[in-house]
Design an enzyme around this catalytic site. Structure first.
Site, PDB file in Angstrom:
ATOM      1  N   GLY A  99       0.868  -1.233  -0.028  1.00 54.83           N
ATOM      2  CA  GLY A  99      -0.053   0.011  -0.053  1.00 54.83           C
ATOM      3  C   GLY A  99       0.772   1.261  -0.139  1.00 54.83           C
ATOM      4  O   GLY A  99       0.361   2.223  -0.279  1.00 54.83           O
ATOM      5  N   ARG A 190       6.434 -12.964   1.133  1.00 57.84           N
ATOM      6  CA  ARG A 190       5.866 -13.304   2.522  1.00 57.84           C
ATOM      7  C   ARG A 190       4.957 -14.306   2.696  1.00 57.84           C
ATOM      8  O   ARG A 190       4.295 -15.003   1.707  1.00 57.84           O
ATOM      9  CB  ARG A 190       5.209 -11.878   3.150  1.00 57.84           C
ATOM     10  CG  ARG A 190       5.886 -10.606   2.640  1.00 57.84           C
ATOM     11  CD  ARG A 190       4.936  -9.367   2.761  1.00 57.84           C
ATOM     12  NE  ARG A 190       5.583  -8.047   1.993  1.00 57.84           N
ATOM     13  CZ  ARG A 190       6.013  -7.301   2.854  1.00 57.84           C
ATOM     14  NH1 ARG A 190       5.909  -7.376   4.050  1.00 57.84           N
ATOM     15  NH2 ARG A 190       6.477  -6.175   2.245  1.00 57.84           N
ATOM     16  N   ASP A 259       2.281 -10.941   7.292  1.00 56.45           N
ATOM     17  CA  ASP A 259       2.695 -10.219   5.968  1.00 56.45           C
ATOM     18  C   ASP A 259       4.041  -9.531   6.358  1.00 56.45           C
ATOM     19  O   ASP A 259       4.539  -9.100   5.269  1.00 56.45           O
ATOM     20  CB  ASP A 259       1.594  -9.127   5.786  1.00 56.45           C
ATOM     21  CG  ASP A 259       1.302  -8.307   7.031  1.00 56.45           C
ATOM     22  OD1 ASP A 259       0.713  -8.790   7.687  1.00 56.45           O
ATOM     23  OD2 ASP A 259       1.589  -7.116   6.784  1.00 56.45           O
TER      24      ASP A 259
END
Length: 501
Positions: A99, A190, A259
């Site tokens: 993001g 991840r 994550d």
């Protein structure tokens, strides 16, 4: 399909990209370019790392502010934001993704290793949700300082190639100067990357991602009869060792969401992270960890929990029979505890000067940690001063002075010396070996905060530069930086660290 053809670095190119992740199917990422900023200027270029990556350092000194701000895309870059999901404090979020980060591309460094080059804070992506995709100066400086300190400590980690200010503000609880850090990693794959596709029932994409990760990080297991199980075991072993090494230096990650766990075994995402001052196994710094999920001593168990989530994504690849596959996953996951304990205890033995192993060593280590907790002794200084005790008993006074009740250390020191008497190393050899694993310098929280305040409020980066310099040689005695060894006085103590999003 082979996504990883060899492509050695070439002298004379600013970047020589070979972007294998961009050659994966479209569902693995969104193509997006950085949003230009107003007036970028370079805070710091990590020249040794740039040289290691085979980059043109002279060109980056001239043009780096434009490149590392995202204002100018270097030739060959294929910017993208990676898709991933994740468990955040135990709650599953099916779509997260980059993001506020954009992967520029990959280079092959001078050692033949593939490395990601990623901008963190370059603007919005399709995964930004309601965020601005930007980073404030404080978190950028923290990531630069701590990631490079972790590298100098010898702990696998992402690294900082550059930091720039953007010349425009970001809006959080207050208005702050904006900045971007350029992060280098073995990869940014991840546990949450696998979860993204597993949550959608897309086993085909899980398999593509697993094949890619094996090719990139664990090529030796490609010929294994059960390569996906071997991959899971390899990731498990890497993470067990990594977390053990965190504990050896008093590091608290602060946000061990799935994550934020890479399959490469690198430390990633230095948000609310911190190094302990006084030893406390329940210590928490992160302002968002209200229940101590990611406390110092909880990190090994959380590592195993995260790996269990990875296993869930890979079970369909272990065996066609689900019951057999689940049994394989549980057996492999069950090996984590023993691997972690071996690495942790071996490292703790080295920290107290033991080269051999005996049955009572665990009790000896645990009794020291218990005394440190009760005596509120500084974690880093306790082990560093113990190095001097290994060479000369007169150093016991300075060691014991770290404890609230100095006389309480006498019994442990006696037991320790009895154990040392069965070692074959000389006192000088032992002291040197201990100094090589017990740092004199860590990026202490109050020093980081001082550097951030000076940079944010006064555009003074001298404290940042000094902290980067001193932590680059953590195991060396540096008299000119002696003040950086000392713990904070009460009014300097940092109780909470923040994510920075």
């Amino acid at each position: 399909m082979n996504y990883l053809p060899p492509s050695p670095a070439k002298d004379g190119d600013t970047f020589t990209f070979d972007n294998s992740y961009a050659r994966l199917p479209q569902q693995f990422f969104a193509r997006v370019e950085p949003t230009p900023v107003a007036e970028p200027w370079m805070i710091k270029l990590n020249k040794p790392l740039a040289e290691e990556l085979g980059l043109d350092v002279a060109a980056l000194e001239r043009e780096g502010a434009e490149v590392f701000s995202g204002n100018r895309l270097p030739a060959g870059a294929e910017p993208l934001a990676m898709a991933y999901a994740g468990h955040q404090f135990g709650t599953f979020v099916p779509q997260l993704g980059d993001g506020r980060a954009i992967l520029l591309g990959e280079v092959i460094d001078r050692n033949g290793t593939r490395r990601d080059i990623q901008l963190k804070g370059p603007g919005q992506t399709p995964f930004s949700r309601r965020g601005d995709g930007r980073a404030a100066l404080g978190p950028v400086l923290r990531e630069y300082i701590v990631s490079e300190a972790m590298y100098a400590l010898g702990i696998p980690t992402t690294r900082a190639l550059a930091a720039v200010v953007t010349g425009q503000p970001v809006y959080r609880e207050q208005i702050l100067p904006g900045a971007i850090v350029t992060r280098v990693a073995g990869s940014h794959i991840r546990v949450g990357t696998f979860q993204f596709y597993a949550a959608r029932g897309d086993t085909a994409s899980v398999k593509v991602l697993a094949d890619y990760a094996i090719d990139r990080h664990y090529p030796d297991i490609k010929g294994d009869a059960r390569p996906y199980l071997a991959f899971f075991k390899a990731v498990t072993a890497q993470q067990a060792e990594l977390i053990a090494r965190w504990l050896h230096v008093g590091f608290i990650h602060g946000v061990m969401n799935t994550d934020n766990m890479t399959v490469s075994g690198e430390t990633i995402d230095f948000g609310p992270c911190a190094f302990m001052d006084a030893y406390d196994p329940k210590k928490v710094f992160s302002s968002i960890d209200q229940f101590g999920r990611y406390a110092y001593a909880s990190q090994p168990a959380i590592g195993q929990w995260n790996l269990a989530r990875l296993a869930e994504t890979l079970v369909p690849l272990f065996d066609e029979d689900e019951a057999t596959a689940v049994e394989m996953a549980n057996d492999a996951l069950g090996e984590y505890g023993a691997i972690f304990q071996r690495h942790w205890l071996d490292g703790m033995r080295r920290k107290i000067g033991l080269q051999s192993s005996e049955e009572g060593d665990l009790d000896l280590v645990q009794s020291l940690l218990s005394a440190m907790h009760q005596g509120e002794a500084d974690f880093t200084l306790t082990f560093r001063r113990l190095c001097d005790c290994a060479g000369a008993p007169e150093a016991d006074v300075a060691f014991s002075a770290l404890f609230a009740s100095p006389l309480s250390t006498a019994s442990w020191l006696n037991d320790w010396r009895q154990r040392l008497s069965r070692e074959t190393t000389t006192p000088d050899e032992r002291r040197a070996a201990m100094k090589a694993v017990n740092p004199a310098y860590i990026p202490r929280n109050h020093r980081i905060e001082q550097a951030i305040v000076a940079a944010t409020e006064d555009a003074d980066f001298s404290l940042f530069e000094a902290l980067v310099d001193v932590t680059a040689k953590p195991y060396e005695d540096q008299p000119q930086f002696a003040a950086y060894q000392t713990p904070p006085v009460p009014e300097e103590v940092v109780q909470r660290t923040f994510c920075g999003t």
